[in-house]
Design an enzyme around this catalytic site. Structure first.
Site, PDB file in Angstrom:
ATOM      1  N   HIS A 103       0.700  -0.811   0.418  1.00 32.09           N
ATOM      2  CA  HIS A 103      -0.545   0.318   0.079  1.00 32.09           C
ATOM      3  C   HIS A 103       1.073   1.084   0.400  1.00 32.09           C
ATOM      4  O   HIS A 103       2.179   0.782   0.842  1.00 32.09           O
ATOM      5  CB  HIS A 103      -0.716   0.064   1.431  1.00 32.09           C
ATOM      6  N   ASP A 106       2.249   1.744   3.778  1.00 27.76           N
ATOM      7  CA  ASP A 106       2.818   0.765   4.212  1.00 27.76           C
ATOM      8  C   ASP A 106       4.440   1.927   3.952  1.00 27.76           C
ATOM      9  O   ASP A 106       5.332   0.908   5.045  1.00 27.76           O
ATOM     10  CB  ASP A 106       3.348  -0.094   3.213  1.00 27.76           C
ATOM     11  N   GLU A 234     -11.164  -6.684  -4.517  1.00 28.34           N
ATOM     12  CA  GLU A 234     -10.669  -6.672  -3.570  1.00 28.34           C
ATOM     13  C   GLU A 234     -11.787  -7.841  -2.655  1.00 28.34           C
ATOM     14  O   GLU A 234     -12.195  -6.334  -2.181  1.00 28.34           O
ATOM     15  CB  GLU A 234      -9.323  -7.060  -2.218  1.00 28.34           C
ATOM     16  N   GLU A 270      -9.645 -13.548  -1.821  1.00 33.45           N
ATOM     17  CA  GLU A 270      -8.290 -13.792  -0.484  1.00 33.45           C
ATOM     18  C   GLU A 270      -9.862 -14.887   0.279  1.00 33.45           C
ATOM     19  O   GLU A 270     -10.811 -14.768   0.844  1.00 33.45           O
ATOM     20  CB  GLU A 270      -8.095 -12.088   0.438  1.00 33.45           C
ATOM     21  N   HIS A 273     -11.629 -14.239   3.261  1.00 30.16           N
ATOM     22  CA  HIS A 273     -12.563 -13.866   2.579  1.00 30.16           C
ATOM     23  C   HIS A 273     -13.366 -13.746   2.663  1.00 30.16           C
ATOM     24  O   HIS A 273     -15.012 -14.281   2.719  1.00 30.16           O
ATOM     25  CB  HIS A 273     -12.430 -11.952   2.014  1.00 30.16           C
ATOM     26  N   ASP A 298      -5.165 -13.628  -2.168  1.00 31.22           N
ATOM     27  CA  ASP A 298      -4.011 -13.060  -1.295  1.00 31.22           C
ATOM     28  C   ASP A 298      -4.196 -14.484  -0.725  1.00 31.22           C
ATOM     29  O   ASP A 298      -5.702 -14.830  -0.149  1.00 31.22           O
ATOM     30  CB  ASP A 298      -5.193 -12.304  -0.731  1.00 31.22           C
ATOM     31  N   ASP A 309     -10.961 -11.981  10.364  1.00 36.72           N
ATOM     32  CA  ASP A 309     -10.080 -12.196   9.144  1.00 36.72           C
ATOM     33  C   ASP A 309      -9.349 -12.650  10.001  1.00 36.72           C
ATOM     34  O   ASP A 309      -8.125 -11.417  10.681  1.00 36.72           O
ATOM     35  CB  ASP A 309     -10.172 -10.554   8.870  1.00 36.72           C
ATOM     36  N   ASP A 311      -6.326 -13.716   8.830  1.00 36.77           N
ATOM     37  CA  ASP A 311      -5.232 -13.784   8.597  1.00 36.77           C
ATOM     38  C   ASP A 311      -4.352 -14.710   8.599  1.00 36.77           C
ATOM     39  O   ASP A 311      -2.548 -14.259   8.575  1.00 36.77           O
ATOM     40  CB  ASP A 311      -4.531 -12.550   8.324  1.00 36.77           C
ATOM     41  N   ASP A 341      -0.754 -12.461   1.948  1.00 32.80           N
ATOM     42  CA  ASP A 341      -1.669 -10.892   2.843  1.00 32.80           C
ATOM     43  C   ASP A 341      -2.293 -12.128   3.767  1.00 32.80           C
ATOM     44  O   ASP A 341      -3.464 -11.915   4.849  1.00 32.80           O
ATOM     45  CB  ASP A 341      -3.148 -10.666   2.265  1.00 32.80           C
TER      46      ASP A 341
END
Ligand code: XLS
Ligand code: NI
Ligand code: NI
Length: 446
Positions: A103, A106, A234, A270, A273, A298, A309, A311, A341
């Site tokens: 991003h 980031d 996304e 993802e 998700h 992702d 999430d 992750d 991700d």
């Protein structure tokens, strides 16, 4: 290597299934040919700067636990940005994967004005170009963070305040151009806060129009600057907002068709998700492929006991084999790839934990790829599927689909033709066995 990861070799080696060294790949061999294509080119793996270098290991109950000196509150923001890049490029090169993703926020700090923020990003992008040239690493996708700053609390494109829309549009313009400058293969838009917290204050119709307008502007600019990568939305059903508009692949596809955006956007799917939306990851991949909007992935996983999430790094060959089966069967990625991700757990505070997480995830993907390739080659699933639908290829099926028959004519065919359908087994358990047998036998294929 005397950088940020001093105990790690300059390149993680391939050690094979019996390797005893933890920092070695068991399955991932970039040059190994799978159905005539290098493993690296099948998987197109990327490391994400967001979770892996920009998140301190904090959660809502506690502060950061990770050793990330560039995130220290008293660090000079631009010096910290460069330190972060040094560590990130060192990490990705040692891992030996081809891509990274990021991003805008980031890598470069927000300045006191839009112009200053832009200048920060330009300066960091110049440094990134140097790192990319030196290491040969490529950008899988760039994206703009339109969700962290308080100005985006009520959304970016779908904000009730047009000034926020304008600010977000300007931010995406800059990041799309930066992604283009760095040769990005895709540009991603995750609708972080494009959704609502309560319907009591939300005008759904307006917000949908705003979002569609925003996405047309981005597509228009992509063509204007000659960016050849794909634009990817996304999907995610909720979190951070209670309800997000890009709920899942099917919702995104309907939105794109409704707003004349089909063809301009694909999806970045993802795993976690998909499960938050009440689907399997396999489902999301299959839907996106069948609608012609499949773009990139992702890679991560959720936790079966938790509804958020989480992750986590992916570790289930069984689950990923099915997603990879769809991808390999469809001819593989074009511009997309597998981006991690994924977040470490908060207690994984050793620097090397980041390596263990990625190595495990990459080996899992590599093994799932072998299973998927084997399933495609064996063709049992496809043969069954083809037989199951064979009636549609000619005769009655073709007439029904071709549109030449009305309901009364169909009734006549049923009555006069003596149509008397007999149910046929779906053979689910047998097909599940086919998949498992390929998973168990994959080591014998070498
Ligand atoms: C958050 C999203 C985010 C996007 C990029 O849940 O997965 O990481 O991939 O903004
Ligand atoms: Ni994501
Ligand atoms: Ni996510």
């Amino acid at each position: 290597m005397a950088g940020f990861f001093p105990d790690v070799p300059a390149r993680i080696p391939f050690g094979g299934l019996d390797a005893s060294e933890p920092l070695a790949y068991r399955v991932y061999e970039p040059d190994r040919l799978v159905r005539g294509v290098r493993m690296e080119d099948h998987l197109r793996i990327a490391v994400c700067l967001w979770h892996s270098f920009n998140w301190p290991g904090s959660d809502v109950f506690g502060t950061g636990t990770f050793d990330r000196p560039w995130l220290a509150a008293d660090a000079d923001p631009m010096a910290a940005a460069h330190d972060k890049l040094d560590a990130a490029f060192e990490f990705v090169s040692a891992l030996g994967v081809p891509f990274f993703t990021f991003h805008d926020r980031d890598v470069a700090p927000e300045g006191r004005s839009f112009a200053e923020t832009r200048a920060n990003l330009d300066a960091v992008a110049a440094a990134m170009e140097g790192h990319m040239e030196r290491t040969g690493l490529r950008l899988l996708w760039g994206t703009a963070n339109l969700f962290s700053h308080p100005r985006y609390a009520a959304g970016a494109a779908t904000n009730p305040d047009p000034e926020v829309f304008a600010y977000a549009a300007a931010q995406v313009k800059v990041m799309l151009e930066t992604t283009h400058r760095l040769g990005g293969a895709n540009y991603v838009l995750w609708g972080g806060r494009e959704g609502y917290e309560t319907l009591l204050n939300t005008d759904l119709g307006r917000e949908e129009q705003q979002f569609a307008r925003f996405l047309s502007l981005v597509a228009e600019h992509k063509h204007r600057i000659g960016f050849e990568g794909k634009l990817l939305l996304e999907p995610k059903p909720q979190e951070p907002t209670k309800h997000q508009y890009d709920y899942d692949s099917a919702t995104v596809d309907g939105f794109l068709l409704r707003h004349d955006l089909a063809g301009e956007y694909g999806v970045n799917l993802e795993a976690n998700h998909a499960t938050l939306a009440g689907h399997s990851f396999h489902h999301e991949v299959a839907v996106a492929i069948s609608r012609g909007i499949f773009g990139s992935i992702d890679a991560n996983r959720g936790d079966y006991q938790n509804g958020w999430d989480t992750d986590q790094f992916p570790n289930s060959v069984d689950e990923l084999s099915l997603a990879l089966y769809e991808i390999v069967r469809a001819g593989g990625f074009t511009t997309g790839g597998f981006n991690f991700d994924a977040k470490l757990r908060r207690q994984s505070m050793d620097r090397n934990d980041l390596f263990h997480a990625h190595i495990g995830g990459i080996d899992t993907l590599a093994r799932a790829l072998l299973v998927a390739a084997d399933l495609v080659e064996a063709g049992e699933l496809e043969q069954h599927r083809a037989e199951r639908y064979a009636g549609w290829d000619e005769g009655l099926g073709a007439d029904l689909l071709g549109g030449s028959l009305s309901l009364p004519e169909i009734e006549a065919r049923v009555v006069d033709g003596g149509i008397e359908p007999r149910p046929v087994s779906g053979a689910q358990e047998r097909l599940e066995n086919v998949v498992n047998q390929r998973i168990w036998a994959v080591d014998r294929k070498r």
